[in-house]
Write an enzyme that holds these catalytic residues in place. Structure first.
Site, mmCIF file in Angstrom:
data_model
loop_
_atom_site.group_PDB
_atom_site.id
_atom_site.type_symbol
_atom_site.label_atom_id
_atom_site.label_comp_id
_atom_site.label_asym_id
_atom_site.label_seq_id
_atom_site.Cartn_x
_atom_site.Cartn_y
_atom_site.Cartn_z
ATOM 1 N N TYR A 106 0.838 -1.199 0.000
ATOM 2 C CA TYR A 106 0.000 0.000 0.000
ATOM 3 C C TYR A 106 0.876 1.253 0.000
ATOM 4 C CZ TYR A 106 -3.925 -3.090 1.031
ATOM 5 O OH TYR A 106 -4.872 -4.081 0.970
ATOM 6 N N ASN A 129 -12.705 -0.109 -5.482
ATOM 7 C CA ASN A 129 -12.315 -0.303 -6.873
ATOM 8 C C ASN A 129 -13.460 -0.931 -7.671
ATOM 9 O OD1 ASN A 129 -11.079 -0.961 -9.300
ATOM 10 N ND2 ASN A 129 -9.709 -2.485 -8.411
ATOM 11 N N CYS A 137 -6.314 -4.737 -7.939
ATOM 12 C CA CYS A 137 -6.158 -4.445 -6.518
ATOM 13 C C CYS A 137 -5.699 -5.671 -5.729
ATOM 14 C CB CYS A 137 -7.442 -3.862 -5.932
ATOM 15 S SG CYS A 137 -8.925 -4.798 -6.285
ATOM 16 N N HIS A 138 -5.874 -6.864 -6.283
ATOM 17 C CA HIS A 138 -5.396 -8.059 -5.599
ATOM 18 C C HIS A 138 -3.868 -8.079 -5.515
ATOM 19 C CE1 HIS A 138 -5.351 -9.101 -9.872
ATOM 20 N NE2 HIS A 138 -4.390 -9.972 -9.564
ATOM 21 N N GLU A 164 -1.107 -15.988 -10.867
ATOM 22 C CA GLU A 164 -0.097 -15.150 -11.520
ATOM 23 C C GLU A 164 1.330 -15.532 -11.152
ATOM 24 O OE1 GLU A 164 -0.705 -10.949 -11.084
ATOM 25 O OE2 GLU A 164 -2.865 -11.104 -11.379
#
Length: 167
Positions: A106, A129, A137-138, A164
């Site tokens: 963050y 979001n 945002c993940h 990912e």
């Protein structure tokens, strides 16, 4: 007129919410196994299902590709960021620049957005979001490396990061 399209992904059912004339992407919904819960907020405000809109279909297809493990493009031309403050827009753009398979804290996002003391603001902005997956945002995590909050729940966030290769 506001409409939505249901998208079946490898992680469950998601949605693409949009307005027509001109087309604008209003929101995307993270996948869930509960189709009724997915549709309920749209039905409560009388949005219609539109499974045939070609631009919404392309955006939904991108969501399917993402949940199949592919990197995708962000549909910037149809995303209306004008409803957000300049600071929120800066945060969304900073998060969108976190590469596939990577994470940022963050605090790092706050610095990238030009708001070096605004880590909590980043968290609040991410909690609201409207474009999860496209504004990823993940990929925003706590400074200690733990996942932090996520609208789809921490298990989904962990699954997306694992997909990912970011864990």
């Amino acid at each position: 007129m506001n409409r939505y399209q249901i998208v079946e992904t490898a992680f469950g059912f998601g949605a693409v919410a949009f307005s027509t004339e001109p087309f604008k992407l209003v929101a995307t919904s993270l996948p869930t196994s509960d189709l009724d819960a997915l549709c309920r907020p749209f039905d409560e405000v009388c949005w219609r299902i539109d499974s045939n809109h070609p631009t919404a279909f392309k955006i939904g297809a991108a969501m399917v590709r993402y949940f199949n493990g592919e990197s995708i493009e962000i549909p910037w031309p149809v995303m209306d960021l004008s409803r957000f403050t300049p600071s929120q827009q800066a945060v969304y753009r900073a998060v969108a620049n976190i590469p596939y398979g990577h994470t940022a804290s963050y605090g790092q996002v706050a610095r990238l957005a030009g708001l070096p003391r605004a880590a909590r603001f980043v968290g609040t902005t991410m909690a609201n979001n409207p474009y999860p997956v496209f504004i990823p945002c993940h990929r925003v995590i706590k400074s200690d490396g733990s996942p932090g909050g996520f609208g789809g729940g921490e298990p989904l966030k962990a699954r997306m990061l694992a997909l990912e290769g970011a864990l």
